[in-house]
Design a protein around this motif. Structure first.
Motif, PDB file in Angstrom:
ATOM      1  N   GLY B  43      -3.392   8.694   9.653  1.00 55.44           N
ATOM      2  CA  GLY B  43      -3.011   7.514  10.575  1.00 55.44           C
ATOM      3  C   GLY B  43      -3.646   6.117  10.579  1.00 55.44           C
ATOM      4  O   GLY B  43      -3.407   5.302  11.240  1.00 55.44           O
ATOM      5  N   CYS B  44      -4.558   6.045   9.424  1.00 57.11           N
ATOM      6  CA  CYS B  44      -5.319   4.834   9.227  1.00 57.11           C
ATOM      7  C   CYS B  44      -4.260   3.770   8.563  1.00 57.11           C
ATOM      8  O   CYS B  44      -3.685   4.048   7.596  1.00 57.11           O
ATOM      9  CB  CYS B  44      -6.545   5.198   8.492  1.00 57.11           C
ATOM     10  SG  CYS B  44      -7.525   6.219   9.380  1.00 57.11           S
ATOM     11  N   ARG B  45      -4.591   2.593   8.707  1.00 53.42           N
ATOM     12  CA  ARG B  45      -3.774   1.334   8.249  1.00 53.42           C
ATOM     13  C   ARG B  45      -5.058   0.571   7.634  1.00 53.42           C
ATOM     14  O   ARG B  45      -5.716   0.201   8.127  1.00 53.42           O
ATOM     15  CB  ARG B  45      -3.222   0.815   9.433  1.00 53.42           C
ATOM     16  CG  ARG B  45      -2.262   1.291  10.157  1.00 53.42           C
ATOM     17  CD  ARG B  45      -1.959   0.947  11.690  1.00 53.42           C
ATOM     18  NE  ARG B  45      -1.119  -0.086  11.547  1.00 53.42           N
ATOM     19  CZ  ARG B  45       0.075   0.112  11.645  1.00 53.42           C
ATOM     20  NH1 ARG B  45       0.718   1.110  12.042  1.00 53.42           N
ATOM     21  NH2 ARG B  45       0.917  -0.953  11.556  1.00 53.42           N
ATOM     22  N   VAL B  46      -4.454   0.195   6.229  1.00 51.44           N
ATOM     23  CA  VAL B  46      -5.543  -0.522   5.345  1.00 51.44           C
ATOM     24  C   VAL B  46      -4.698  -1.749   4.672  1.00 51.44           C
ATOM     25  O   VAL B  46      -3.490  -1.786   4.350  1.00 51.44           O
ATOM     26  CB  VAL B  46      -6.234   0.105   4.071  1.00 51.44           C
ATOM     27  CG1 VAL B  46      -7.082  -0.709   3.406  1.00 51.44           C
ATOM     28  CG2 VAL B  46      -6.704   1.224   4.732  1.00 51.44           C
ATOM     29  N   LEU B  47      -5.481  -2.836   5.230  1.00 49.94           N
ATOM     30  CA  LEU B  47      -4.686  -4.157   4.344  1.00 49.94           C
ATOM     31  C   LEU B  47      -5.451  -4.376   3.337  1.00 49.94           C
ATOM     32  O   LEU B  47      -6.736  -4.558   3.140  1.00 49.94           O
ATOM     33  CB  LEU B  47      -4.868  -5.293   5.606  1.00 49.94           C
ATOM     34  CG  LEU B  47      -4.395  -6.545   5.110  1.00 49.94           C
ATOM     35  CD1 LEU B  47      -2.845  -6.522   4.772  1.00 49.94           C
ATOM     36  CD2 LEU B  47      -4.520  -7.700   6.365  1.00 49.94           C
ATOM     37  N   ILE B  48      -4.592  -4.657   2.272  1.00 53.23           N
ATOM     38  CA  ILE B  48      -5.236  -4.952   0.841  1.00 53.23           C
ATOM     39  C   ILE B  48      -5.107  -6.513   0.598  1.00 53.23           C
ATOM     40  O   ILE B  48      -3.851  -7.117   0.589  1.00 53.23           O
ATOM     41  CB  ILE B  48      -4.579  -4.433  -0.207  1.00 53.23           C
ATOM     42  CG1 ILE B  48      -4.899  -2.781   0.001  1.00 53.23           C
ATOM     43  CG2 ILE B  48      -5.289  -4.931  -1.682  1.00 53.23           C
ATOM     44  CD1 ILE B  48      -4.319  -2.126  -0.966  1.00 53.23           C
ATOM     45  N   THR B  69      -1.306   6.149   3.899  1.00 55.59           N
ATOM     46  CA  THR B  69      -0.033   5.663   3.257  1.00 55.59           C
ATOM     47  C   THR B  69       0.404   4.205   3.870  1.00 55.59           C
ATOM     48  O   THR B  69       1.136   3.752   3.568  1.00 55.59           O
ATOM     49  CB  THR B  69       0.841   6.801   3.667  1.00 55.59           C
ATOM     50  OG1 THR B  69       0.952   7.376   4.978  1.00 55.59           O
ATOM     51  CG2 THR B  69       0.828   8.137   2.757  1.00 55.59           C
ATOM     52  N   GLN B  70      -0.334   4.075   5.158  1.00 55.07           N
ATOM     53  CA  GLN B  70      -0.069   2.837   5.776  1.00 55.07           C
ATOM     54  C   GLN B  70      -0.858   1.604   5.121  1.00 55.07           C
ATOM     55  O   GLN B  70      -1.906   1.498   5.709  1.00 55.07           O
ATOM     56  CB  GLN B  70      -0.070   3.137   7.258  1.00 55.07           C
ATOM     57  CG  GLN B  70       0.626   4.294   8.114  1.00 55.07           C
ATOM     58  CD  GLN B  70       0.738   4.248   9.187  1.00 55.07           C
ATOM     59  OE1 GLN B  70       1.205   3.249  10.078  1.00 55.07           O
ATOM     60  NE2 GLN B  70      -0.505   5.269   9.667  1.00 55.07           N
ATOM     61  N   VAL B  71       0.076   1.076   4.198  1.00 52.15           N
ATOM     62  CA  VAL B  71      -0.831  -0.055   3.400  1.00 52.15           C
ATOM     63  C   VAL B  71      -0.198  -1.222   3.613  1.00 52.15           C
ATOM     64  O   VAL B  71       1.088  -1.099   3.561  1.00 52.15           O
ATOM     65  CB  VAL B  71      -1.228   0.363   2.051  1.00 52.15           C
ATOM     66  CG1 VAL B  71      -1.895  -0.771   1.317  1.00 52.15           C
ATOM     67  CG2 VAL B  71      -1.827   1.415   2.022  1.00 52.15           C
ATOM     68  N   ALA B  72      -0.688  -2.448   3.726  1.00 52.02           N
ATOM     69  CA  ALA B  72       0.086  -3.814   3.571  1.00 52.02           C
ATOM     70  C   ALA B  72      -0.658  -4.727   2.664  1.00 52.02           C
ATOM     71  O   ALA B  72      -1.724  -4.289   2.660  1.00 52.02           O
ATOM     72  CB  ALA B  72       0.243  -4.289   5.085  1.00 52.02           C
ATOM     73  N   PHE B  73      -0.039  -5.679   2.344  1.00 48.40           N
ATOM     74  CA  PHE B  73      -0.775  -6.711   1.477  1.00 48.40           C
ATOM     75  C   PHE B  73      -0.683  -7.976   1.820  1.00 48.40           C
ATOM     76  O   PHE B  73       0.195  -8.475   2.632  1.00 48.40           O
ATOM     77  CB  PHE B  73       0.177  -6.501   0.180  1.00 48.40           C
ATOM     78  CG  PHE B  73       0.302  -5.184  -0.265  1.00 48.40           C
ATOM     79  CD1 PHE B  73      -0.787  -4.497  -0.887  1.00 48.40           C
ATOM     80  CD2 PHE B  73       1.536  -4.291   0.115  1.00 48.40           C
ATOM     81  CE1 PHE B  73      -0.636  -3.082  -1.524  1.00 48.40           C
ATOM     82  CE2 PHE B  73       1.628  -3.008  -0.501  1.00 48.40           C
ATOM     83  CZ  PHE B  73       0.623  -2.557  -1.059  1.00 48.40           C
ATOM     84  N   ALA B  74      -1.766  -8.819   1.379  1.00 49.83           N
ATOM     85  CA  ALA B  74      -1.739 -10.226   1.590  1.00 49.83           C
ATOM     86  C   ALA B  74      -2.249 -10.934   0.309  1.00 49.83           C
ATOM     87  O   ALA B  74      -3.038 -10.149  -0.137  1.00 49.83           O
ATOM     88  CB  ALA B  74      -2.577 -10.733   2.700  1.00 49.83           C
ATOM     89  N   ALA B  75      -1.657 -12.102   0.038  1.00 48.54           N
ATOM     90  CA  ALA B  75      -1.952 -12.654  -1.383  1.00 48.54           C
ATOM     91  C   ALA B  75      -2.629 -13.897  -0.977  1.00 48.54           C
ATOM     92  O   ALA B  75      -3.055 -14.699  -1.876  1.00 48.54           O
ATOM     93  CB  ALA B  75      -0.869 -12.789  -2.289  1.00 48.54           C
ATOM     94  N   SER B  76      -2.980 -14.444   0.285  1.00 46.59           N
ATOM     95  CA  SER B  76      -3.290 -15.680   0.394  1.00 46.59           C
ATOM     96  C   SER B  76      -4.151 -15.458   2.108  1.00 46.59           C
ATOM     97  O   SER B  76      -3.824 -14.782   2.481  1.00 46.59           O
ATOM     98  CB  SER B  76      -2.251 -16.690   0.508  1.00 46.59           C
ATOM     99  OG  SER B  76      -1.470 -16.553   1.537  1.00 46.59           O
ATOM    100  N   ALA B  77      -4.899 -16.643   1.930  1.00 48.40           N
ATOM    101  CA  ALA B  77      -5.608 -16.723   3.375  1.00 48.40           C
ATOM    102  C   ALA B  77      -4.657 -16.508   4.741  1.00 48.40           C
ATOM    103  O   ALA B  77      -4.816 -15.957   5.536  1.00 48.40           O
ATOM    104  CB  ALA B  77      -6.527 -17.902   3.482  1.00 48.40           C
TER     105      ALA B  77
END
Lengths: 105, 421
Positions: B43-48, B69-77
């Motif tokens: 159930g955990c969410r991780v932002l990479i 399985t709940q993963v989101a991404f960021a490539a800039s501030a």
């Protein structure tokens, strides 16, 4: 200010004397459990609380005396308190403990 | 910096763009990395936050092995800020240095925002110097993992911080619920004592002036008092202090209050009789070692006397033109022993005389040096208050008491100053 309650045990063949010291308050319930553990004695054994080194007792502390008295009764031990002074004496006097406790002074 | 190259490919992968041959999963525990310890993480969410697509994919794979399985991404501030808002992650995996964003700066600014102060920020850095680590920690990183990243270590650290966060959340929720419950209980306890306007009216009808203080040391406590009139000329004042502190003492205070309200008025005339009765009933319901100290007095305006009985309550003070005199309030504890006997005592209480009742929270207060006020000390405080503010001594007394012993006492406080007009 004196510290939280502490106790020491003096053993004799037919009696156990528990010297309580410091300030006996609501916070001392855990220590008091160890005091009550010393009541594991054969029927007829004499248990004495020596209060001469006790500086203060609050009303929760009186509750602990009542539990000690009850424990002694259930195990057929001879239980007495003695040596109360100052504030401690005042409190056990106003609670009329002489009517319910064996006070050996 | 060669961030992407610094990342180690996980065993069993080709290091390519698509995560191939994921470890067989019958649940998170199937993989050697999906340690089945603690809480489930699905159930955990991780932002990479990483500007390298390769790193993002590799980290995603590691997380999948842990069951996340709940993963989101960021490539800039900017993307970090946007995703934090929209995705609300439980953990941020942040690269310390990226060409278009400074991970250290992002971390520092997140910690300055109350919304993200608690967010676990796991920083990955290719620089392993103590100086670099210190910079990361002082920017607010929760933990560090060094590149090249080992999947076992990465998963263990992610898991640790997610579990910790979950536990902190549970504790906070629990704390909040208890706080709310105690607030409600406190309001209920305050409602036990006479309402101010009601008390003023009662005092007015019976030629009395009553000042009162009622305060619990924690949210709730074991003090309670009440006043009521009966037979046309009599006013009963009941004050009790249940042994112990907090919830248990408060529940016992409610029990005693209930017993009192169920007592028929004709039984209220005899204080010793009332205490004997209450003692019998309390003995049946209170556990061993729990009891109340109590005072019950009946002020009779027909002959201006006070008839009272007590159960080891602090000595009330009687103020007359001859000065202050402590009343004998000795008596067996209420609810401790089945066969206790109580004594009625009668004292004259004339116009201008006052009765000062208080709980031991007031007399057993200690000053900064640890010295206890004591009943004698309180008597001197009362004399001084009566001299300084003869019209309303109680507020003066409480102010002086607070000046010496502080506002926050370790025990509940009840104080009643009743003057016959």
């Amino acid at each position: 200010m004196s510290a939280a309650m502490d106790f020491s045990v003096r053993e004799a063949p037919a009696s156990t004397e528990i010297v309580l010291s410091g300030r006996m308050t609501f916070a001392d319930h855990d220590t008091f459990r160890d005091v009550i553990a010393t009541f594991e004695r054969p029927a007829g054994h004499r248990m004495v609380f020596d209060l001469s080194r006790l500086d203060f007792v609050d009303s929760s502390g009186l509750g602990m005396f009542i539990i000690a008295r009850d424990t002694a009764q259930r195990r057929n031990l001879d239980f007495a308190i003695r040596g109360a002074r100052d504030e401690v004496r005042r409190l056990i006097t106003i609670a009329k403990f002489h009517t319910m406790f064996n006070i050996a002074d | 910096m060669g961030h992407a190259r610094a990342m180690t490919a996980a065993p069993g992968t080709d290091g390519g763009d698509t995560p191939t041959r994921p470890p067989p999963r019958t649940g998170a525990g199937a993989s050697v990395y999906g340690m089945e310890l603690g809480i489930p993480l699905d159930g955990c969410r991780v932002l990479i936050a990483d500007d390298s697509a390769f790193n993002r994919r590799t980290l995603t794979r590691f997380l999948q092995w842990a069951g996340i399985t709940q993963v989101a991404f960021a490539a800039s501030a900017e993307e970090v800020m946007e995703r934090l808002e929209s995705f609300a992650p439980d953990l941020l995996l942040l690269d310390a240095a990226m060409p278009r964003m400074d991970g250290i700066g992002v971390c520092r600014s997140l910690r300055g925002d109350p919304r993200w102060r608690d967010l676990p920020i796991l920083m990955q850095s290719a620089l392993h110097s103590d100086q670099m680590r210190t910079v990361c920690f002082s920017a607010g990183a929760t933990d560090l993992i060094a590149k090249p990243i080992n999947p076992g270590e990465c998963i263990a650290r992610v898991r640790y911080h997610l579990e910790r966060r979950s536990m902190v959340r549970e504790l906070r929720a629990f704390h909040k619920r208890v706080e709310r419950d105690l607030r409600q209980a406190r309001a209920m306890q305050l409602a036990l004592v006479p309402e101010e306007a009601e008390l003023a009216a009662l005092a007015e009808r019976n030629g009395l002036a009553v000042d009162s203080v009622f305060r619990a040391s924690d949210e709730i406590g074991g003090d309670f008092w009440t006043a009521f009139e009966f037979d046309g000329t009599r006013v009963g004042i009941f004050a009790a202090d249940l042994s112990g502190h907090g919830i248990a003492a408060a529940i016992n205070a409610f029990r005693l209050h209930t017993l009192l309200t169920r007592t028929p008025p004709e039984e209220m005339r005899d204080p010793a009789g009332l205490l004997r009765q209450l003692n019998g009933r309390l003995c049946e319901i209170l556990p061993l070692g729990q009891f109340a100290t109590a005072f019950y007095g009946v002020i009779d305006r027909a002959d201006d006397t006070l008839l009272y009985a007590a159960a080891a309550s602090p000595s009330p003070l009687l103020a007359t033109s001859f000065g202050f005199q402590p009343l004998d309030a000795s008596g067996p504890l209420l609810g401790a022993f089945g066969e206790s006997a109580y004594t009625n005592r009668r004292v004259p209480l004339r116009r201008g005389d006052a009765l000062f009742l208080y709980s031991d929270g007031l007399s057993e207060a200690r000053d900064a040096g640890g010295a206890m006020l004591g009943e004698d000390g309180l008597l001197r405080l009362a004399e001084r208050a009566a001299a300084d503010a003869p019209d309303r001594p109680l507020p003066a007394l409480m102010a002086r008491h607070a000046a010496i012993h502080g506002e926050r006492l370790t025990d509940d406080v009840t104080a009643l100053w009743i003057t016959l007009r």
